[in-house]
Write a protein that holds these residues in place. Structure first.
Motif, PDB file in Angstrom:
ATOM      1  N   ARG A   1       0.828  -1.203   0.000  1.00  0.00           N
ATOM      2  CA  ARG A   1       0.000   0.000   0.000  1.00  0.00           C
ATOM      3  C   ARG A   1       0.867   1.259   0.000  1.00  0.00           C
ATOM      4  N   PHE A   2       2.007   1.201   0.654  1.00  0.00           N
ATOM      5  CA  PHE A   2       2.877   2.375   0.774  1.00  0.00           C
ATOM      6  C   PHE A   2       4.183   2.209   0.001  1.00  0.00           C
ATOM      7  N   GLU A   3       4.204   1.273  -0.940  1.00  0.00           N
ATOM      8  CA  GLU A   3       5.452   0.941  -1.619  1.00  0.00           C
ATOM      9  C   GLU A   3       6.079   2.141  -2.329  1.00  0.00           C
ATOM     10  N   THR A   4       5.246   2.918  -3.055  1.00  0.00           N
ATOM     11  CA  THR A   4       5.787   4.057  -3.806  1.00  0.00           C
ATOM     12  C   THR A   4       6.393   5.100  -2.881  1.00  0.00           C
ATOM     13  N   SER A   5       5.665   5.443  -1.816  1.00  0.00           N
ATOM     14  CA  SER A   5       6.188   6.428  -0.868  1.00  0.00           C
ATOM     15  C   SER A   5       7.432   5.907  -0.182  1.00  0.00           C
ATOM     16  N   LEU A   6       7.450   4.617   0.118  1.00  0.00           N
ATOM     17  CA  LEU A   6       8.597   4.028   0.796  1.00  0.00           C
ATOM     18  C   LEU A   6       9.834   4.052  -0.103  1.00  0.00           C
ATOM     19  N   GLU A   7       9.649   3.787  -1.390  1.00  0.00           N
ATOM     20  CA  GLU A   7      10.779   3.760  -2.327  1.00  0.00           C
ATOM     21  C   GLU A   7      11.443   5.121  -2.449  1.00  0.00           C
ATOM     22  N   ARG A   8      10.661   6.188  -2.432  1.00  0.00           N
ATOM     23  CA  ARG A   8      11.253   7.506  -2.667  1.00  0.00           C
ATOM     24  C   ARG A   8      11.662   8.232  -1.388  1.00  0.00           C
ATOM     25  N   LEU A   9      11.527   7.571  -0.239  1.00  0.00           N
ATOM     26  CA  LEU A   9      11.989   8.176   1.001  1.00  0.00           C
ATOM     27  C   LEU A   9      13.511   8.347   0.981  1.00  0.00           C
ATOM     28  N   ASP A  10      13.972   9.550   1.305  1.00  0.00           N
ATOM     29  CA  ASP A  10      15.397   9.813   1.439  1.00  0.00           C
ATOM     30  C   ASP A  10      15.728   9.666   2.917  1.00  0.00           C
ATOM     31  N   LEU A  11      16.114   8.472   3.321  1.00  0.00           N
ATOM     32  CA  LEU A  11      16.243   8.149   4.736  1.00  0.00           C
ATOM     33  C   LEU A  11      17.523   8.734   5.329  1.00  0.00           C
ATOM     34  N   SER A  12      17.499   8.941   6.647  1.00  0.00           N
ATOM     35  CA  SER A  12      18.565   9.698   7.302  1.00  0.00           C
ATOM     36  C   SER A  12      19.693   8.837   7.842  1.00  0.00           C
ATOM     37  N   SER A  13      19.595   7.504   7.788  1.00  0.00           N
ATOM     38  CA  SER A  13      20.668   6.663   8.322  1.00  0.00           C
ATOM     39  C   SER A  13      20.813   5.400   7.488  1.00  0.00           C
ATOM     40  N   GLU A  14      21.976   4.793   7.585  1.00  0.00           N
ATOM     41  CA  GLU A  14      22.221   3.550   6.856  1.00  0.00           C
ATOM     42  C   GLU A  14      21.329   2.433   7.384  1.00  0.00           C
ATOM     43  N   ASP A  15      21.104   2.404   8.711  1.00  0.00           N
ATOM     44  CA  ASP A  15      20.220   1.381   9.279  1.00  0.00           C
ATOM     45  C   ASP A  15      18.841   1.453   8.649  1.00  0.00           C
ATOM     46  N   HIS A  16      18.285   2.652   8.598  1.00  0.00           N
ATOM     47  CA  HIS A  16      16.940   2.809   8.053  1.00  0.00           C
ATOM     48  C   HIS A  16      16.893   2.449   6.576  1.00  0.00           C
ATOM     49  N   THR A  17      17.917   2.841   5.827  1.00  0.00           N
ATOM     50  CA  THR A  17      17.956   2.506   4.396  1.00  0.00           C
ATOM     51  C   THR A  17      18.013   0.993   4.208  1.00  0.00           C
ATOM     52  N   ARG A  18      18.837   0.313   5.009  1.00  0.00           N
ATOM     53  CA  ARG A  18      18.970  -1.139   4.903  1.00  0.00           C
ATOM     54  C   ARG A  18      17.637  -1.829   5.227  1.00  0.00           C
ATOM     55  N   LEU A  19      16.967  -1.381   6.299  1.00  0.00           N
ATOM     56  CA  LEU A  19      15.692  -2.004   6.683  1.00  0.00           C
ATOM     57  C   LEU A  19      14.615  -1.729   5.636  1.00  0.00           C
ATOM     58  N   ARG A  20      14.601  -0.520   5.087  1.00  0.00           N
ATOM     59  CA  ARG A  20      13.620  -0.205   4.034  1.00  0.00           C
ATOM     60  C   ARG A  20      13.805  -1.124   2.832  1.00  0.00           C
TER      61      ARG A  20
END
Length: 660
Positions: free
Chosen positions: A497-516
């Motif tokens: 449901r949130f795949e598009t928004s999740l893909e374009r998130l510019d995340l603030s940490s490597e941990d968050h990017t890896r989990l996304r």
């Protein structure tokens, strides 16, 4: 004065009739259609109020339905300025930048010779046509049948056959009383080092090449021998034939384009024939060379926006990119190119035979503007993971844009490239509050300004406030990211449901990017959380161990999937509002170089209001360096102070009073 043959044709090609007539009339823009070269105005030759004077810019003719005046650009200048014919030619030649030919007593003799050469070419075309009917041409006829060219199509294109003989054509021309020097000068016969004459085209299927007036000016030959040194062979350049200034099928294509057909530029003879036979009647091809400047101008004379049909392979793409480099300095308002890339290494002939005309129409409908091909060339297959690589891209694009002479087109190209840069380097889309501006324009955001590159907003540098992490506090955006990721890990069925928004998130940490990335990879897996724990256990532990994440609403025991979805949606909206607000602050700071206006104030106030709304209320409690919103989320104190300072500066530049 005797004008050399071809001079007037070249003059008419270089001069736009609408530009010549436009100096004497006022166009009726309600009735005119500029895109089609269809112009209407009150007639300059008799008094009238209605627009009955019609200019067809593509065909180069005008006609008045009232007084029946008609003619071309030369006629118009001659009649409206009361000039003799040769003086009207001189006026237009000066406008087109063409020097007038000097008086040459031998010019008439030269014209007679060109007529003789044209007669030789016509004799050869007829003879080659007859040879295709002979038994010796059985292999050629079989080849044409395999290419699905009917007898009627062969007749329409005057396709012939050159026997595999060194003297057959030469002997035929000699029997008709044609002198050897005319045979050689026509390009049909070549002269060996020892002076012996021999046929230039041997064992080849022959395609006549005609100019815009329909005269045969050269030949193209396709060899059936797989070991031939050249599969296609064009005649040499002669007094009649300049391959860089002509296009195959230009005459019929010009007529078809005048009736509204799109001009399609293919690579070779068979592609053009296949396109025309399939209904794409305004098709042309260069004559064995890359597209030249003269050919490009000729295309624009026929159509404002030709479509370059590129073969779907690396060579086709390279050819298209050469056209881009050629066209950039020549672009004018209303004159452009579009590029249609065919699938799977096919050419137009292959595609039409395999899938029919609708498939070709689909490719043409999806043709991309030239700026997209330029962008693709500079970015495809490259990684921009460092400031240096991004700067190298900017330098290359800046150099390309400088080659565009028209300032308006250059600005619009810059605007489009700036948007593409946002898509590549930003959050994959431009923030809603970020105004679009030309690449190199004066608006805020990333781009080139006053000769220097202004980069996109970077994440704030780590400060002493980073110690808040150790104390159990997170910056607002980081906390929202953590809650979103934790909620989706708990309820992975929500990820699509949130795949598009999740893909374009510019995340603030490597941990968050890896989990996304793990979430997007394993969302459909019934063991999604187990896979994340296996692939990145430490990042997951750090996420779920944070006290704010543990007490976040979607993580409470009573929370269900729909409640978690609502929480994720709210936090995603807040993230977007926060980041848009920061972009507006940066842009407002840059706008302070000049005088701020109502637009700057309005954008700041709207962005601040959106952010406060996203935080569900105004800040009401201060704790050290942090500002805590009613929902317990930390707001950026420095950012809020900066917003207040900017509003003060705007009030000052507008003559107001600063809040000190």
């Amino acid at each position: 004065m005797f004008l050399p043959p071809g001079f007037l044709d070249e003059l008419r090609t270089r001069v736009s009739l609408s530009a010549v007539v436009g100096r004497k009339v006022t166009w009726d823009m309600r009735k005119s259609n500029m895109a089609k070269g269809d112009w209407w105005a009150p007639c300059p030759f008799h008094q009238e109020k209605s627009a009955s004077f019609h200019v067809d810019d593509r065909k180069g003719f005008y006609y008045c339905f009232g007084c029946h005046a008609k003619g071309d650009a030369l006629t118009f200048v001659k009649e409206t300025e009361n000039l003799p014919f040769i003086e009207a030619v001189a006026v237009l030649a000066a406008e087109a930048g063409m020097p007038m030919p000097e008086r040459d007593p031998r010019a008439a003799e030269k014209a007679d010779r060109r007529s003789d050469l044209a007669r030789v070419m016509e004799e050869a075309v007829k003879w080659f046509r007859l040879q295709l009917k002979t038994a010796a041409a059985a292999e050629a006829r079989a080849y044409l049948t395999r290419r699905r060219l009917s007898d009627a199509a062969q007749d329409r294109w005057e396709i012939g056959w050159a026997p595999d003989s060194r003297h057959a054509l030469k002997d035929m021309l000699a029997a008709k009383g044609i002198a050897p020097d005319l045979m050689v000068d026509s390009g049909l016969v070549a002269r060996a080092d020892d002076g012996a004459l021999y046929d230039r085209f041997r064992g080849r299927i022959i395609f006549p090449i005609r100019d815009a007036r329909g005269r045969a000016i050269s030949l193209g030959g396709r060899s059936l021998d797989p070991n031939a040194r050249a599969k296609y062979l064009n005649g040499p350049e002669t007094e009649l034939f300049d391959k860089g200034r002509n296009l195959f099928n230009i005459g019929p294509a010009r007529e078809a384009a005048g009736k509204g057909k799109p001009l399609v530029v293919a690579e070779g003879y068979m592609d053009v024939i296949a396109l025309v036979e399939a209904g794409f009647t305004a098709a042309v091809a260069p004559l064995g060379t890359a597209v030249t400047e003269d050919q490009l101008r000729l295309m624009w004379r026929v159509s404002d926006e030709p479509v370059i049909a590129l073969d779907g392979d690396a060579a086709g793409l390279r050819a298209g990119l050469r056209v881009v480099d050629l066209a950039l300095p020549l672009l004018e308002a209303g004159k452009g190119l579009r590029f249609a890339l065919l699938p799977g290494g096919m050419d137009p002939d292959d595609l039409i035979k395999a899938e029919g005309a609708p498939a070709m129409q689909k490719v043409l409908d999806e043709a991309q503007p030239m700026v997209r091909l330029l962008w693709q060339r500079e970015t495809e297959g490259r990684v921009f993971d460092s400031p240096e690589r991004k700067a190298a891209l900017d330098k290359t694009l800046r150099a390309a844009l400088k080659r565009i002479a028209d300032p308006s087109i250059r600005a619009h190209y810059g605007e489009e490239i700036k948007q593409l840069r946002w898509d590549l380097f930003g959050t994959n889309r431009r923030p809603a509050t970020q105004p679009r501006a030309p690449f190199g324009g004066q608006s805020g955001g990333p781009g080139f300004r006053k000769g220097r590159f202004v980069p996109p907003p970077a994440p704030p540098l780590a400060t002493t406030r980073a110690s808040l992490l150790a104390a159990g506090h997170m910056p607002e955006d980081t906390l929202r990211e953590a809650v979103i990721l934790a909620a989706l890990i708990r309820f992975p069925a929500l990820v699509p449901r949130f795949e598009t928004s999740l893909e374009r998130l510019d995340l603030s940490s490597e941990d968050h990017t890896r989990l996304r990335n793990l979430l997007l990879t394993h969302a459909q897996d019934s063991e999604c959380r187990a896979r994340i724990e296996t692939d990145s256990p430490q990042a997951l532990d750090r996420l779920l161990a944070h006290p704010h994440v543990r007490i976040a609403p979607p993580m409470l025991p009573r929370a269900d999937e729909e409640f978690a979805a609502a929480c994720v949606e709210v936090d995603l909206a807040a993230l977007e509002a926060n980041r848009a607000h920061r972009a507006e602050l940066i842009e407002a700071e840059e706008d302070m170089d000049g005088l701020a206006d109502e637009g700057t104030t309005f954008r700041l106030s709207r962005a601040t209001a959106a952010r406060q709304s996203a935080a569900r209320g105004a800040p009401k409690e201060q704790k050290g360096e942090a500002v805590i919103a009613p929902n317990g989320v930390e707001l950026d104190r420095e950012e809020l102070d900066r917003a207040r300072r900017l509003h003060d500066q705007i009030d000052f530049t507008r003559g107001g009073r600063s809040r000190s």
